[in-house]
Design a protein around this motif. Structure first.
Motif, PDB file in Angstrom:
ATOM      1  N   GLN A 237      58.765  78.153  59.839  1.00  0.00           N
ATOM      2  CA  GLN A 237      57.919  76.927  60.308  1.00  0.00           C
ATOM      3  C   GLN A 237      57.176  77.291  61.422  1.00  0.00           C
ATOM      4  O   GLN A 237      56.089  77.197  61.646  1.00  0.00           O
ATOM      5  CB  GLN A 237      58.997  75.786  60.848  1.00  0.00           C
TER       6      GLN A 237
ATOM      7  N   GLY B 105      56.387  80.367  62.285  1.00  0.00           N
ATOM      8  CA  GLY B 105      55.320  81.333  62.338  1.00  0.00           C
ATOM      9  C   GLY B 105      54.000  80.816  61.389  1.00  0.00           C
ATOM     10  O   GLY B 105      52.937  81.222  61.607  1.00  0.00           O
ATOM     11  N   LEU B 106      54.417  79.906  60.507  1.00  0.00           N
ATOM     12  CA  LEU B 106      53.316  79.163  59.709  1.00  0.00           C
ATOM     13  C   LEU B 106      52.602  78.411  60.326  1.00  0.00           C
ATOM     14  O   LEU B 106      51.119  78.054  60.212  1.00  0.00           O
ATOM     15  CB  LEU B 106      54.068  78.780  58.495  1.00  0.00           C
ATOM     16  N   THR B 107      53.149  77.470  60.988  1.00  0.00           N
ATOM     17  CA  THR B 107      52.417  76.240  61.704  1.00  0.00           C
ATOM     18  C   THR B 107      52.767  76.159  63.058  1.00  0.00           C
ATOM     19  O   THR B 107      51.890  75.117  63.640  1.00  0.00           O
ATOM     20  CB  THR B 107      53.157  74.923  60.928  1.00  0.00           C
TER      21      THR B 107
ATOM     22  N   THR C  93      59.535  85.465  62.079  1.00  0.00           N
ATOM     23  CA  THR C  93      58.220  84.466  62.768  1.00  0.00           C
ATOM     24  C   THR C  93      56.988  85.374  62.483  1.00  0.00           C
ATOM     25  O   THR C  93      55.981  84.718  62.427  1.00  0.00           O
ATOM     26  CB  THR C  93      58.439  83.982  64.230  1.00  0.00           C
TER      27      THR C  93
ATOM     28  N   ALA D  79      56.045  85.558  58.886  1.00  0.00           N
ATOM     29  CA  ALA D  79      55.352  84.399  58.578  1.00  0.00           C
ATOM     30  C   ALA D  79      53.837  84.211  59.012  1.00  0.00           C
ATOM     31  O   ALA D  79      53.188  83.420  58.233  1.00  0.00           O
ATOM     32  CB  ALA D  79      56.299  82.926  58.670  1.00  0.00           C
ATOM     33  N   GLY D  80      53.726  84.624  60.097  1.00  0.00           N
ATOM     34  CA  GLY D  80      52.586  84.576  60.718  1.00  0.00           C
ATOM     35  C   GLY D  80      51.489  85.109  60.158  1.00  0.00           C
ATOM     36  O   GLY D  80      50.383  84.640  59.920  1.00  0.00           O
TER      37      GLY D  80
ATOM     38  N   SER E 114      50.511  82.872  57.009  1.00  0.00           N
ATOM     39  CA  SER E 114      49.955  81.711  57.354  1.00  0.00           C
ATOM     40  C   SER E 114      48.675  81.202  56.646  1.00  0.00           C
ATOM     41  O   SER E 114      48.096  80.149  56.104  1.00  0.00           O
ATOM     42  CB  SER E 114      49.914  81.398  58.732  1.00  0.00           C
TER      43      SER E 114
ATOM     44  N   ASP F  76      49.160  73.910  52.629  1.00  0.00           N
ATOM     45  CA  ASP F  76      50.038  72.803  53.118  1.00  0.00           C
ATOM     46  C   ASP F  76      51.140  72.323  52.131  1.00  0.00           C
ATOM     47  O   ASP F  76      52.116  72.046  52.527  1.00  0.00           O
ATOM     48  CB  ASP F  76      49.354  71.457  53.674  1.00  0.00           C
TER      49      ASP F  76
ATOM     50  N   ILE G  15      53.840  75.056  52.094  1.00  0.00           N
ATOM     51  CA  ILE G  15      54.572  74.979  53.501  1.00  0.00           C
ATOM     52  C   ILE G  15      55.520  73.708  53.150  1.00  0.00           C
ATOM     53  O   ILE G  15      56.743  73.748  53.589  1.00  0.00           O
ATOM     54  CB  ILE G  15      53.898  74.979  54.322  1.00  0.00           C
TER      55      ILE G  15
END
Length: 231
Positions: free
Chosen positions: A123, A125-127, A170, A173-174, A177, A182, A185
């Motif tokens: 989470q 890293g993505l958002t 993290t 995941a970044g 992204s 969405d 995720i």
């Protein structure tokens, strides 16, 4: 990586407080504190699980993840890794499984090899959403006080494990992204939330669950959601 840094700091500070309590925490307080933390973990998991917009994706993800996890026998190898690390650290410290080695390995496994660690790092890293890791930081900080008061300074060293392990997830995941929608995720988060409910069940000692073998459910749900548009 702000969430991971806060998490590692919470473990470090909590361990310091625990070490100051040299007499340890009475067993009855230890049990009640851990049960309270388990209930809080369960609520966090439910909140995340309810974010799904297609429960079929979550169900299929869990089924596929279970098959993959059991085939790879992730839980078995993680336990073996913990045993080897504990023995190695014990020998380096002199004779058997020292309290340092035992504390480091036990705390590292609890803080790193879990659904909250993986899902929270993803989470972040993505958002950039650090809410799960902040909640985990509070939980870990409190349990670090309990663990360090009984297992010693090895628990404090586990903060390094948290920083490296969650930080790596993290960062990975970044990089992803940009290609994850969405919808994907949300379904990853919901699937991870169910695993976090499993953490609560384990902490309450209600049922033995090989949660590590269910971790592949998170990427499995992502793949299914990618090809299955929201309803």
């Amino acid at each position: 990586m702000k969430g991971t840094i806060v998490n590692a700091a919470a473990v470090f500070v909590g361990s310091g407080i625990g070490l100051a309590l040299k007499q340890g925490i009475p067993e009855k307080y230890h049990n009640t504190i851990m049960q309270g933390m388990a209930l809080a973990v369960g609520v966090i998991g439910l909140q995340m699980a309810l974010k799904t917009e297609n429960i079929l994706v979550v169900i299929l993800g869990l089924a596929m993840g279970a098959v993959i996890g059991e085939a790879l026998n992730i839980d078995h190898y993680l336990n073996k890794l913990g045993e080897r690390l504990s023995l190695k650290l014990g020998k380096q410290s002199g004779g058997g499984q020292s309290s340092i080695g035992r504390g480091f390995v036990t705390a590292s496994l609890i803080y790193c090899i879990g659904a909250m660690s993986v899902v929270g790092s993803i989470q972040d890293g993505l958002t950039g959403d650090t809410s799960t890791l902040y909640a985990k930081s509070l939980l870990d900080g409190i349990t670090a006080i309990v663990f360090a008061s009984t297992m010693g300074i090895g628990v404090m060293f586990s903060s390094i494990s948290v920083l490296l392990y969650q930080g790596l997830i993290t960062l990975l995941a970044g990089f992803l992204s940009a290609v994850l929608s969405d919808n994907v995720i949300k379904e990853m988060t919901a699937t991870g939330g169910i695993l976090i409910v499993g953490v609560s069940i384990l902490m309450l000692e209600l049922k033995k669950i090989r949660l590590a073998n269910l971790l592949p459910a998170i990427p499995a749900a992502a793949v299914i959601a990618y090809f299955w548009p929201p309803m």
